[in-house]
Design an enzyme around this catalytic site. Sequence first.
Site, PDB file in Angstrom:
ATOM      1  N   LEU A  49      -1.474   9.972 -21.524  1.00 32.22           N
ATOM      2  CA  LEU A  49      -0.106  10.163 -21.983  1.00 32.22           C
ATOM      3  C   LEU A  49       0.655  10.774 -20.816  1.00 32.22           C
ATOM      4  CD1 LEU A  49       1.617   9.814 -24.549  1.00 32.22           C
ATOM      5  CD2 LEU A  49       1.036  12.155 -25.187  1.00 32.22           C
ATOM      6  N   ASP A  50       1.710  10.105 -20.378  1.00 38.07           N
ATOM      7  CA  ASP A  50       2.459  10.547 -19.201  1.00 38.07           C
ATOM      8  C   ASP A  50       2.933  11.988 -19.344  1.00 38.07           C
ATOM      9  OD1 ASP A  50       2.180   8.061 -18.088  1.00 38.07           O
ATOM     10  OD2 ASP A  50       4.188   7.363 -18.616  1.00 38.07           O
ATOM     11  N   PRO A  51       3.054  12.722 -18.214  1.00 41.21           N
ATOM     12  CA  PRO A  51       3.587  14.092 -18.277  1.00 41.21           C
ATOM     13  C   PRO A  51       4.957  14.168 -18.938  1.00 41.21           C
ATOM     14  CG  PRO A  51       2.572  13.718 -16.141  1.00 41.21           C
ATOM     15  CD  PRO A  51       2.580  12.390 -16.849  1.00 41.21           C
ATOM     16  N   ALA A  53       5.982  12.523 -21.408  1.00 43.29           N
ATOM     17  CA  ALA A  53       5.888  12.197 -22.835  1.00 43.29           C
ATOM     18  C   ALA A  53       5.234  13.367 -23.562  1.00 43.29           C
ATOM     19  CB  ALA A  53       5.070  10.926 -23.042  1.00 43.29           C
TER      20      ALA A  53
END
Length: 322
Positions: A49-51, A53
Site C-alpha cells: 500500500l503506497d505511503p 494511501a
Amino acid sequence: MSGINGWLILDKPLGLGSTDGVTAVKRALRAAGYDASKRGIKVGHGGTLDPLATGVLPIALGAATKLAGRMLDSDKIYDFTIGFGAQTDTLDLEGKVIATSDVRPTRAAVEAVLAQFTGPIDQVPPIYSALKVDGERAYDRARAGEEVVLASRRVTIHALTVTPAKAGAAGLSGEPAAPNVTAPASAGVTEVTLTAHVSKGTYIRSLARDIAIALGTVGHVTMLRRTKAGPFDLSHAISLDKLAEFGQARTLEHNLLPLRAGLDDIPALSLTPDQAGLLRQGRVLVGIAADDGPYFATLDDSPVALVEVQDREVRVVRGFNL
C-alpha cells in the site's frame, strides 16, 4: 512461539510504507517479549500500500506468512478522490503537474462514464510503479529521467460507484477528505470521490487518469484509502497506537486474528490423525469424498495445510507444521 501465527490488520496512516508497517509489528513483538529476528517469528505484509494511501494493510505473522501471497491475488476495495484539472507525472499529489485542463465534468457525466470502466478493462500502469522494466523498477527509471513505456494489462473492475467520502478518511495531503460532490448534476465539479472493487493488479491512479480523460479533462488522485483487502476490512484494522499498546501490555498474541481468517473464502476439510500425519509428510490422500478445489485442512481445530482436491485426491499446497 507456536502461538505467534495469525494476522494483524493495520489501518495504515498517511506517509507510512508497507515495510514500515512490518517494522512496527516487529517492534511491538519485541516489546511483548519476542524477538522476531532471533526466535524465528516471520513477519510479512499481504500486499503493498503506497505511503500516500491509507487503510487496510494485512500483516502476516508466523505460519500466516505462507498465505500472504494469497492476499496479493485477492480483490481489493478502495475509496479514492479524483481532482480534476491537473495531471501529475505520478498521477497523485506527490508528482509535478504535466498537463492541465479548464474542463470540469458534471456529476451526471461522471456517473454516466463509470460503466465504461466496469468489468474487464485494459489499463496502462503508472510509470511511477514498482513494476520491473529490464530488471529495474519503473519508478527508479522514471526518477532518473528515463523514458518509461509500460504495456497495458487486463484487470477487472467489479464495481465502480460515486460515493461520499468516508468520515475520517484523510486526503493525500493529510487533511480530511472533502465531502463528495453535492452540486446539481448539471454543474461542473472540481473533484469526485468513488468506490472501486477491483481485481489484483489494478492501479487506482491509472483508473483515475483514464476516467478523467474519458470525461474530456485531466485529473489525479488526491485521496486513496483501501477499505478491504481479501477477507479483511476496516472493522478488523487497528491503529499504530493500538499496536504499540498491545506490545507494551504483552497482549499482542491474544489480539491476533487466526490463521483461518485469511482463508474464509475456502471451505474446511476435517482430517483424521492418520490423514493429518500423511499430509504433514507431503503424501497424497486418495479416495477423499470432496468436491474439487482448494480447502483448509484441519485436525480438530489445528491447521494442517492448505490443500487442493482433484479427482478425490488431496495434495498439499502449503503446509503449516504447527
